[in-house]
Design an enzyme around this catalytic site. Structure first.
Site, mmCIF file in Angstrom:
data_model
loop_
_atom_site.group_PDB
_atom_site.id
_atom_site.type_symbol
_atom_site.label_atom_id
_atom_site.label_comp_id
_atom_site.label_asym_id
_atom_site.label_seq_id
_atom_site.Cartn_x
_atom_site.Cartn_y
_atom_site.Cartn_z
ATOM 1 C CB SER A 144 -0.876 0.013 1.254
ATOM 2 O OG SER A 144 -1.518 1.262 1.430
ATOM 3 C CE1 TYR A 157 -3.607 -2.574 5.509
ATOM 4 C CE2 TYR A 157 -3.204 -0.430 4.509
ATOM 5 C CZ TYR A 157 -3.539 -1.769 4.388
ATOM 6 O OH TYR A 157 -3.813 -2.294 3.150
ATOM 7 C CE LYS A 161 -1.044 -4.024 3.389
ATOM 8 N NZ LYS A 161 -1.165 -5.330 2.713
#
Length: 252
Positions: A144, A157, A161
């Site tokens: 991402s 998050y 990633k």
């Protein structure tokens, strides 16, 4: 002749969204695919959508569970006769807010699912023959843009990633020449997973993108298909940003 004729692929987290889009692209280009997700009914529907048992089969389970990983790899070998391609698409993000408010149990679970499980899938695939006997293998990890710059309320998050992106670098370095390992880093793609990031304000969010639209699963699927194909035969350890240009101005 399709780019993936005769190839066998595993795509994790593929009953919907980006994962299903990737699986559909691979099937359209000649591959047979083993799909994974938690819900058997959604998997069965996805497999039917992709043309049924001759083209796709689903195996339900938790992507971070080793027994599930073993079952999926075994299914690829027994149903389709081999394993050539692996797409680590599964990712979770149950936390939204400042890092200081992030529950550590949730942080550990996210890292296990988003990073450790990706390594485990590669280990299992290689043990099952990925990249062996002169048959080149390829892996794509779905990262991402949150792993490239500060991600604000989805910061943890983003940390997972970023780790997945570096895992891609290290695997690319270690697994050549038989196996290439690359990643894609999408911006916001219109899926149920990302809905909270744009729902009710899609036009405003998209206005920050030079392409003036959010992504759709097919945008990511095309990039993944390329990286898995022989057209990318001299590319490994790289992360391809698929973001409609949104990071060009420094934003996520």
């Amino acid at each position: 002749m399709g780019a993936h004729d005769g190839k066998v692929a595993i795509v994790t987290g593929s009953s919907r969204g980006i994962g299903l889009g990737i699986a559909a692209r691979l099937v359209a280009e000649g591959a047979r695919v083993v799909l994974t997700a938690r819900k058997p009914e959604a998997l069965a529907e996805a497999a039917e959508q992709l043309g049924g048992a001759d083209h796709a089969v689903g195996v339900a389970g938790n992507a971070a569970d080793e027994a599930h990983q073993d079952e999926v790899v075994r299914t690829a070998l027994e149903r389709f006769g081999g394993l050539d391609l692996l797409v680590n698409n599964t990712g979770i993000n149950p936390v939204y807010g400042p890092l200081l408010d992030t529950p550590l149990d949730a942080a550990r679970k996210m890292f296990d699912t988003n990073v450790v499980a990706a390594l485990a899938w590669v280990q299992k695939a290689v043990a099952a023959g990925l990249g062996a006997d002169g048959r080149p293998g390829a892996v794509v990890n779905v990262a991402s843009i949150a792993g490239i710059g500060a991600a604000g309320p989805i910061a943890w998050y983003g940390v997972t990633k970023a780790a997945l992106i570096h895992l891609t670098t290290e695997l690319g370095y270690q697994l050549g020449p038989g196996i290439r390992v690359n990643a894609v880093a999408p911006a916001i793609v219109k899926t149920q997973f990302a809905q909270a990031l744009y729902e009710g304000r899609e036009e405003k969010v998209a206005s920050a993108y030079p392409m003036k639209r959010l992504g759709v699963p097919e945008d990511v699927a095309g990039a993944v298909s390329f990286l898995l194909s022989e057209d990318a035969g001299w590319i490994t350890g790289q992360t391809l940003v698929v973001d409609g240009g949104v990071t060009l101005g420094g934003g996520l």
